[in-house]
Design a protein around this motif. Sequence first.
Motif, mmCIF file in Angstrom:
data_model
loop_
_atom_site.group_PDB
_atom_site.id
_atom_site.type_symbol
_atom_site.label_atom_id
_atom_site.label_comp_id
_atom_site.label_asym_id
_atom_site.label_seq_id
_atom_site.Cartn_x
_atom_site.Cartn_y
_atom_site.Cartn_z
ATOM 1 N N UNK A 29 0.193 -60.152 -2.453
ATOM 2 C CA UNK A 29 1.483 -60.641 -1.973
ATOM 3 C C UNK A 29 1.460 -61.060 -0.505
ATOM 4 N N UNK A 30 0.297 -60.993 0.121
ATOM 5 C CA UNK A 30 0.187 -61.370 1.532
ATOM 6 C C UNK A 30 0.261 -62.890 1.673
ATOM 7 N N UNK A 31 0.998 -63.325 2.662
ATOM 8 C CA UNK A 31 1.142 -64.765 2.905
ATOM 9 C C UNK A 31 0.284 -65.257 4.062
ATOM 10 N N UNK A 32 -0.331 -64.345 4.797
ATOM 11 C CA UNK A 32 -1.194 -64.732 5.908
ATOM 12 C C UNK A 32 -2.265 -63.664 6.091
ATOM 13 N N UNK A 33 -3.201 -63.951 6.966
ATOM 14 C CA UNK A 33 -4.269 -62.995 7.256
ATOM 15 C C UNK A 33 -3.708 -61.689 7.801
ATOM 16 N N UNK A 34 -2.753 -61.767 8.703
ATOM 17 C CA UNK A 34 -2.196 -60.563 9.333
ATOM 18 C C UNK A 34 -1.394 -59.743 8.330
ATOM 19 N N UNK A 35 -0.730 -60.417 7.407
ATOM 20 C CA UNK A 35 -0.010 -59.678 6.365
ATOM 21 C C UNK A 35 -1.005 -58.984 5.434
ATOM 22 N N UNK A 36 -2.176 -59.579 5.246
ATOM 23 C CA UNK A 36 -3.238 -58.937 4.467
ATOM 24 C C UNK A 36 -3.747 -57.683 5.151
ATOM 25 N N UNK A 37 -3.924 -57.751 6.480
ATOM 26 C CA UNK A 37 -4.339 -56.559 7.224
ATOM 27 C C UNK A 37 -3.268 -55.478 7.176
#
Length: 60
Positions: A29-37
Amino acid sequence: MKEQIQRHASSNPIYGMGFIGALVYYISHATSFWMGLLGILKAILWPGFLVYEALKALGM
């Protein structure tokens, strides 16, 4: 002593499966790299979120 610790560590596989499930959920559900982290951090801390929400629902 080591055998005694391993015998009573039956919750580790359950935590591990929950960690993997939360990791897949948050990263998918992450929309960006930082949301993935952030998702990885949330996957590590999911039991704390669960207990917090349970206590909040019970009005404690």
